[in-house]
Scaffold this active site. Structure first.
Site, PDB file in Angstrom:
ATOM      1  N   GLY A   1       0.787   0.831   1.940  1.00  0.00           N
ATOM      2  CA  GLY A   1       0.002   0.218   0.877  1.00  0.00           C
ATOM      3  C   GLY A   1      -1.265  -0.457   1.370  1.00  0.00           C
ATOM      4  O   GLY A   1      -1.902  -1.207   0.636  1.00  0.00           O
ATOM      5  N   LEU A   2      -1.649  -0.177   2.615  1.00  0.00           N
ATOM      6  CA  LEU A   2      -2.837  -0.844   3.160  1.00  0.00           C
ATOM      7  C   LEU A   2      -4.065   0.067   3.191  1.00  0.00           C
ATOM      8  O   LEU A   2      -5.089  -0.284   3.775  1.00  0.00           O
ATOM      9  CB  LEU A   2      -2.553  -1.392   4.563  1.00  0.00           C
ATOM     10  CG  LEU A   2      -1.560  -2.556   4.625  1.00  0.00           C
ATOM     11  CD1 LEU A   2      -1.339  -3.015   6.053  1.00  0.00           C
ATOM     12  CD2 LEU A   2      -2.044  -3.733   3.791  1.00  0.00           C
ATOM     13  N   GLY A   3      -3.946   1.229   2.592  1.00  0.00           N
ATOM     14  CA  GLY A   3      -5.122   2.091   2.457  1.00  0.00           C
ATOM     15  C   GLY A   3      -5.515   2.828   3.729  1.00  0.00           C
ATOM     16  O   GLY A   3      -6.693   3.086   3.955  1.00  0.00           O
ATOM     17  N   SER A   4      -4.508   3.201   4.536  1.00  0.00           N
ATOM     18  CA  SER A   4      -4.845   3.830   5.827  1.00  0.00           C
ATOM     19  C   SER A   4      -5.658   5.117   5.640  1.00  0.00           C
ATOM     20  O   SER A   4      -6.658   5.316   6.330  1.00  0.00           O
ATOM     21  CB  SER A   4      -3.587   4.102   6.643  1.00  0.00           C
ATOM     22  OG  SER A   4      -2.753   4.996   5.954  1.00  0.00           O
TER      23      SER A   4
ATOM     24  N   ALA B   1      -7.562   6.129   3.067  1.00  0.00           N
ATOM     25  CA  ALA B   1      -8.915   5.894   2.533  1.00  0.00           C
ATOM     26  C   ALA B   1      -9.815   5.241   3.583  1.00  0.00           C
ATOM     27  O   ALA B   1     -11.020   5.489   3.619  1.00  0.00           O
ATOM     28  CB  ALA B   1      -8.835   5.022   1.281  1.00  0.00           C
ATOM     29  N   ALA B   2      -9.222   4.405   4.447  1.00  0.00           N
ATOM     30  CA  ALA B   2     -10.039   3.741   5.475  1.00  0.00           C
ATOM     31  C   ALA B   2     -10.526   4.768   6.508  1.00  0.00           C
ATOM     32  O   ALA B   2     -11.704   4.764   6.897  1.00  0.00           O
ATOM     33  CB  ALA B   2      -9.246   2.635   6.154  1.00  0.00           C
TER      34      ALA B   2
ATOM     35  N   ASP C   1      -8.422   2.746  -4.109  1.00  0.00           N
ATOM     36  CA  ASP C   1      -8.457   2.566  -2.647  1.00  0.00           C
ATOM     37  C   ASP C   1      -9.834   2.903  -2.082  1.00  0.00           C
ATOM     38  O   ASP C   1     -10.428   2.114  -1.348  1.00  0.00           O
ATOM     39  CB  ASP C   1      -7.416   3.469  -1.968  1.00  0.00           C
ATOM     40  CG  ASP C   1      -6.017   2.899  -2.056  1.00  0.00           C
ATOM     41  OD1 ASP C   1      -5.784   2.030  -2.915  1.00  0.00           O
ATOM     42  OD2 ASP C   1      -5.151   3.338  -1.272  1.00  0.00           O
TER      43      ASP C   1
HETATM   44  O1  PMV Z   1       0.090   2.730  -1.994  1.00  0.00           O
HETATM   45  P1  PMV Z   1      -1.356   2.488  -2.181  1.00  0.00           P
HETATM   46  O2  PMV Z   1      -1.788   1.190  -1.697  1.00  0.00           O
HETATM   47  O3  PMV Z   1      -2.204   3.601  -1.786  1.00  0.00           O
HETATM   48  O4  PMV Z   1      -1.603   2.218  -3.719  1.00  0.00           O
HETATM   49  C1  PMV Z   1      -1.226   3.027  -4.723  1.00  0.00           C
HETATM   50  C2  PMV Z   1      -1.691   2.412  -5.979  1.00  0.00           C
HETATM   51  C3  PMV Z   1      -1.244   3.154  -7.199  1.00  0.00           C
HETATM   52  O5  PMV Z   1      -1.729   2.412  -8.301  1.00  0.00           O
HETATM   53  C4  PMV Z   1       0.279   3.177  -7.249  1.00  0.00           C
HETATM   54  C5  PMV Z   1      -1.780   4.566  -7.222  1.00  0.00           C
HETATM   55  C6  PMV Z   1      -3.264   4.670  -7.465  1.00  0.00           C
HETATM   56  O6  PMV Z   1      -3.787   5.773  -7.251  1.00  0.00           O
HETATM   57  O7  PMV Z   1      -3.899   3.716  -7.898  1.00  0.00           O
END
Ligand code: PMV
Length: 309
Positions: free
Chosen positions: A100-103, A105-106, A147
């Site tokens: 969930g830390l955007g690895s 996308a970063a 992200d």
């Molecule tokens: O798991 P992450 O941090 O990439 O976040 C996903 C966030 C969601 O809302 C569940 C999906 C999205 O595309 O926004």
């Protein structure tokens, strides 16, 4: 050399896929770095942490490198570089994957910026974000775009899918403790599960998304006004709604409880859920107690980050 930070979603994950707003912030304590140098033949992409490398044009492409290779192609095309000189592209990252830390996308953001700089182009956050969004589809399936947006802009953002992101003033800077549950949770899997449930029972899920959207609106006001107590309770409310949505887990619920009992003003899962990370709103005086409580609760590591505008 280009850098891009990690990120956490503060409010509104999942509902954001269905058009409701969400708030996300960059996390500069972790990030991805990409160097782009002149090479000796072809374009060599090396992902140091994964021990993988690939010469563009050769087959097969390792699954983990596919989004990167495809992004190199589209970024070069966007930059108008038809015959790129031999390049060595080296990627490193301190962001744990699928937490969930955007690895993803970063890495993509640093890659696009690195290529832009190498070819003498300073790309705007909008341009970077749009290119990275395409790569995000590999990781996420149907990403909301939050992200790539928060990471490319590097500021706290209020985000609604398909609309230009809004930056806003954070009235009073605050601290977040981010705990890594140690459980990998691919976003795509959880997002698809929510979609299946929503398709089956829209009358149950639409109101939940609406309620999350309302929490996000109130959270933006509390952040602007610097009301940390109020912000903390909204994190708790958001967590309860995520639980109703079915994306929490006994472990995440327990970590949230542990952080609250140790003095956090509020706590919730962040990102897709099931695993990944929990975030807790802390103050200097509760920082140590919450960090220790999360560690005793079994997290693999705690990062503290300050949120400011
Ligand atoms: O798991 P992450 O941090 O990439 O976040 C996903 C966030 C969601 O809302 C569940 C999906 C999205 O595309 O926004």
């Amino acid at each position: 050399m280009a850098f891009a930070p990690g990120k956490v979603i503060l409010f509104g994950e999942h509902a954001v896929v269905y058009g409701r707003p969400a708030i996300a912030v960059p996390v500069t304590q972790v990030g991805a770095r990409v160097t782009v140098e002149r090479g000796v033949g072809g374009i060599l992409v090396q992902a140091k942490d994964l021990g993988l490398s690939h010469t563009m044009g050769e087959l097969p492409v390792d699954e983990a490198l596919e989004p990167v290779v495809s992004l190199v192609e589209s970024a070069l095309e966007y930059l108008g570089v038809r015959l790129p000189p031999p390049l060595v592209i080296t990627i490193t990252s301190t962001i744990a994957m699928a937490r969930g830390l955007g690895s993803g996308a970063a890495v993509s953001t640093a890659l696009v910026r690195g290529l832009g700089e190498h070819f003498g182009r300073e790309l705007s956050p909008e341009e970077v974000s749009a290119l990275v969004y395409e790569a995000e589809k590999f990781h996420h399936g149907t990403p909301s775009g939050i992200d790539n947006t928060v990471i490319s802009y590097g500021h706290p953002i209020y985000f609604v899918r398909g609309e230009p992101p809004q930056t806003f003033k954070v009235g009073k800077p605050f601290l977040l403790a981010i705990g890594d549950s140690g459980v990998k949770s691919p976003t795509k899997v959880v997002v698809e599960e929510v979609r299946r449930r929503w398709e089956k029972e829209p009358s149950r899920y639409e109101p939940l998304f609406d309620q999350i959207g309302q929490v996000v609106e109130r959270a933006k006001e509390e952040m602007e006004g610097g009301n940390l107590e109020g912000l903390g309770s909204l994190m708790d409310e958001n967590q309860a709604l995520l639980r109703d949505l079915g994306v929490s887990s006994p472990q995440l619920d327990d970590l949230v409880k542990v952080a609250r009992e140790a003095g956090a003003l509020g706590a919730k899962l962040s990102g897709a859920g099931r695993g990944g990370s929990v975030i807790a709103l802390i103050e200097e005086r509760t920082r140590e107690a919450v960090t220790t409580a999360l560690e005793r609760g079994g997290v693999q590591g705690v990062i503290t980050t300050e949120v400011s505008s």
